[in-house]
Enzyme design. Structure first.
Site, mmCIF file in Angstrom:
data_model
loop_
_atom_site.group_PDB
_atom_site.id
_atom_site.type_symbol
_atom_site.label_atom_id
_atom_site.label_comp_id
_atom_site.label_asym_id
_atom_site.label_seq_id
_atom_site.Cartn_x
_atom_site.Cartn_y
_atom_site.Cartn_z
ATOM 1 N N LYS A 58 0.854 -1.170 0.000
ATOM 2 C CA LYS A 58 0.000 0.000 0.000
ATOM 3 C C LYS A 58 0.893 1.224 0.000
ATOM 4 C CE LYS A 58 -3.523 2.025 3.025
ATOM 5 N NZ LYS A 58 -3.102 3.354 2.685
ATOM 6 N N GLY A 117 6.801 5.596 -1.231
ATOM 7 C CA GLY A 117 8.090 5.032 -1.658
ATOM 8 C C GLY A 117 8.862 4.367 -0.536
ATOM 9 N N ARG A 118 8.186 3.992 0.503
ATOM 10 C CA ARG A 118 8.828 3.337 1.661
ATOM 11 C C ARG A 118 9.820 4.237 2.396
ATOM 12 N NH1 ARG A 118 4.781 1.076 1.162
ATOM 13 N NH2 ARG A 118 4.421 -1.157 1.011
ATOM 14 N N LEU A 119 9.768 5.560 2.101
ATOM 15 C CA LEU A 119 10.637 6.487 2.835
ATOM 16 C C LEU A 119 9.873 7.019 4.046
ATOM 17 C CD1 LEU A 119 12.655 8.547 0.186
ATOM 18 C CD2 LEU A 119 13.392 6.657 1.635
ATOM 19 N N HIS A 120 9.504 6.114 4.906
ATOM 20 C CA HIS A 120 8.685 6.481 6.060
ATOM 21 C C HIS A 120 9.461 7.375 7.025
ATOM 22 C CE1 HIS A 120 6.388 3.291 4.390
ATOM 23 N NE2 HIS A 120 7.269 2.364 4.729
#
Ligand SMILES: Cc1cc2nc3c(=O)[nH]c(=O)nc-3n(C[C@H](O)[C@H](O)[C@H](O)COP(=O)(O)O)c2cc1C
Length: 214
Positions: A11, A192-195
């Site tokens: 997601k 982009g998974r750059l949380h």
């Protein structure tokens, strides 16, 4: 069963971010804000958290509990003092917990030393519980084997009759624990998974904060 491809489930997180210059010095301020936003967003059980304890060398243990108190220094929950988690906490008085507010794409992790609440604090909370839950606390010897469902239901009826028309006292083996904040980590899902991850650690009464890689 339908053919669910678990590895393909993913997601994009787009709900928000943690802005460095807006971060408070005290993480409890941010935790309160996030908790209020979770309640306002009508998250199911916004106070539910996974509580991890140490059962013994090389044996972790985790289960859900409900946070029932929040102060500037701790969070608290209630349980049976003879349960597995209570045995763990008596032997190793440390815990970690994780809260996941899916609707807000937010996780909070908390860890610290654990202490029992005072009898007066547990009494106050026990008195505020619905009568059913008070009876349930007497009727269930949490984490111990039961022969069948009927045994539990019979226990419940027995306690109900015993205290008919009377106030139900708190069982001695039921009460609260508090986790005294040592670390609090905030995680906000980002694209982009750059949380965003911000870890606060307390040393000598002072909070230090550090952004860490997702
Ligand atoms: C959403 C949710 C909330 C729960 N809240 C509590 C709680 O506040 N206190 C509690 O003792 N057990 C609670 N439970 C049950 C625990 O997860 C667990 O089954 C029980 O406490 C026994 O754990 P133990 O054997 O490790 O002591 C909850 C379970 C769920 C799913």
């Amino acid at each position: 069963m339908t053919d669910i491809k678990i590895a393909d489930l993913r997601k994009q997180y787009k709900k928000g971010g943690l802005v460095d210059h807006e971060l408070p010095e005290n993480p409890v301020e941010l935790f309160r804000k996030w908790f209020e936003e979770a309640v306002e967003s009508e998250v199911i059980e916004p106070n539910a958290m996974a509580l991890a304890t140490v059962t013994g060398a090389e044996t972790p243990n985790v289960r859900m509990v409900l946070m029932k108190g929040l102060t500037d220094h701790s969070i608290s929950f209630y349980t049976n003092y003879e349960s597995q988690k209570a045995k763990d906490l008596n032997a190793y008085p440390v815990a970690a917990c994780t809260i996941w507010w899916a609707e807000l794409e937010r996780q909070v992790r908390i860890s610290g030393k654990v202490e029992k609440l005072t009898a007066a604090e547990s009494d106050d909370y026990f008195r505020s519980r619905p009568r059913e839950s008070q009876i349930g606390a007497w009727a269930s010897n949490q984490s111990r084997p039961v022969a069948n469902r009927k045994e539990l239901e019979d226990n419940f009826k027995e306690i109900e009759e015993k205290y008919d028309g009377e106030e139900i006292p708190r069982p001695e083996d039921w009460g609260g624990f508090k986790i005294i904040f040592e670390t609090i980590e905030f995680w906000q899902g980002r694209p982009g998974r750059l949380h965003d991850r911000i870890l606060y650690q307390q040393t000598a009464g002072k909070w230090n904060q550090q952004r860490i890689a997702p």
